[in-house]
Design a protein around this motif. Structure first.
Motif, short mmCIF file in Angstrom:
data_model
loop_
_atom_site.label_atom_id
_atom_site.label_comp_id
_atom_site.label_asym_id
_atom_site.label_seq_id
_atom_site.Cartn_x
_atom_site.Cartn_y
_atom_site.Cartn_z
N VAL A 96 0.85 -1.21 0.00
CA VAL A 96 0.00 0.00 0.00
C VAL A 96 0.88 1.25 0.00
O VAL A 96 0.63 2.20 -0.75
CB VAL A 96 -0.95 0.01 1.21
CG1 VAL A 96 -1.69 1.35 1.32
CG2 VAL A 96 -1.94 -1.14 1.14
N ILE A 97 1.91 1.23 0.83
CA ILE A 97 2.80 2.39 0.94
C ILE A 97 3.53 2.63 -0.39
O ILE A 97 3.63 3.76 -0.86
CB ILE A 97 3.80 2.17 2.09
CG1 ILE A 97 3.06 2.22 3.43
CG2 ILE A 97 4.91 3.22 2.06
CD1 ILE A 97 3.85 1.67 4.61
N SER A 98 4.02 1.56 -0.99
CA SER A 98 4.72 1.69 -2.28
C SER A 98 3.76 2.15 -3.37
O SER A 98 4.13 2.96 -4.23
CB SER A 98 5.36 0.35 -2.66
OG SER A 98 6.38 0.00 -1.74
N ALA A 99 2.54 1.62 -3.35
CA ALA A 99 1.54 2.01 -4.35
C ALA A 99 1.18 3.49 -4.21
O ALA A 99 1.01 4.19 -5.21
CB ALA A 99 0.30 1.14 -4.22
N ALA A 100 1.09 3.97 -2.98
CA ALA A 100 0.79 5.39 -2.76
C ALA A 100 1.90 6.26 -3.33
O ALA A 100 1.64 7.33 -3.89
CB ALA A 100 0.61 5.66 -1.27
N ARG A 101 3.12 5.79 -3.21
CA ARG A 101 4.26 6.55 -3.71
C ARG A 101 4.31 6.54 -5.24
O ARG A 101 4.57 7.56 -5.87
CB ARG A 101 5.57 5.98 -3.14
CG ARG A 101 6.81 6.80 -3.50
CD ARG A 101 8.07 6.22 -2.86
NE ARG A 101 8.31 4.85 -3.29
CZ ARG A 101 8.22 3.79 -2.50
NH1 ARG A 101 7.87 3.93 -1.23
NH2 ARG A 101 8.44 2.58 -2.95
#
Length: 199
Positions: A96-101
């Motif tokens: 999720v964190i990587s996708a947000a970035r």
């Protein structure tokens, strides 16, 4: 424009039951959302909470009854005893964190996809194949899961620290940045909706 900091756990049944109502509410009020997955067990330890399996039997029994009731009320499929719970929720949180970035997809759909995989589909969100499938279904590059893992791990830890500092103690938890109004639980989304209408 209002901003909502959304603290959640990829393993939480209550986060699953929130569905995508947060996104619908935010769209209605033109609000932005920052997705902040965190380690819910660590959060309990830091804020006086008790993991579900360590709670008194009466609390565990009520939790089981209420989860089933809430799911039925919302018309959502729900397995009270999923095949892969507990499991390691960190890899999904990192995704999720990587996708947000990286961008390119629907973060709300991704967050919900992970919890749905646990609580309605009997899938193990610690597995690479499941993570990549959820990324793809939400419109992200499946390879996102393999990139920026160290950065995502750092953000995951920072989300926990931020949550503790801002009075967060459970999941899902919504904090409106402009007013510091806090809303705990999927059953408080209507209250969040009403609050945003006043801004």
């Amino acid at each position: 424009m209002a901003h909502i900091d959304y603290f959640f756990s990829t393993l939480s049944p209550w986060t699953y039951l929130a569905g995508t109502r947060l996104e619908e509410i935010a769209a209605r009020h033109g609000a932005t959302i920052a997705y902040k997955p965190l380690d819910i067990i660590a959060l309990f330890g830091r804020t006086g909470g008790t993991p579900p399996g360590q709670r008194h039997a009466s609390r565990q029994e009520y939790r089981a009854q209420d989860l089933v009731r809430q799911a039925a009320s919302l018309g959502m499929p729900f397995n009270l005893k999923p095949a892969h719970w507990p499991t390691n929720g960190a890899p999904a949180a990192y995704a999720v964190i990587s996708a947000a970035r990286e961008g390119g997809g629907d973060l709300g759909a991704l967050a919900h996809g992970f919890t749905r995989a646990v609580w309605a589909e009997d899938r193990d969100i610690a597995e690479d194949e499941v993570i990549k499938d959820c990324l793809s279904a939400a419109g992200f590059d499946p390879g996102t899961a393999d990139r920026g893992l160290f950065t995502a791990a750092d953000v995951y830890g920072a989300n926990l620290e931020e949550a503790v500092a801002r009075g967060v103690f459970g999941a899902p938890f919504y904090v409106v940045a402009e007013t510091d109004q806090r809303f705990w639980g999927q059953d408080r989304l209507a209250d969040l909706d009403k609050h945003l209408a006043t801004l």
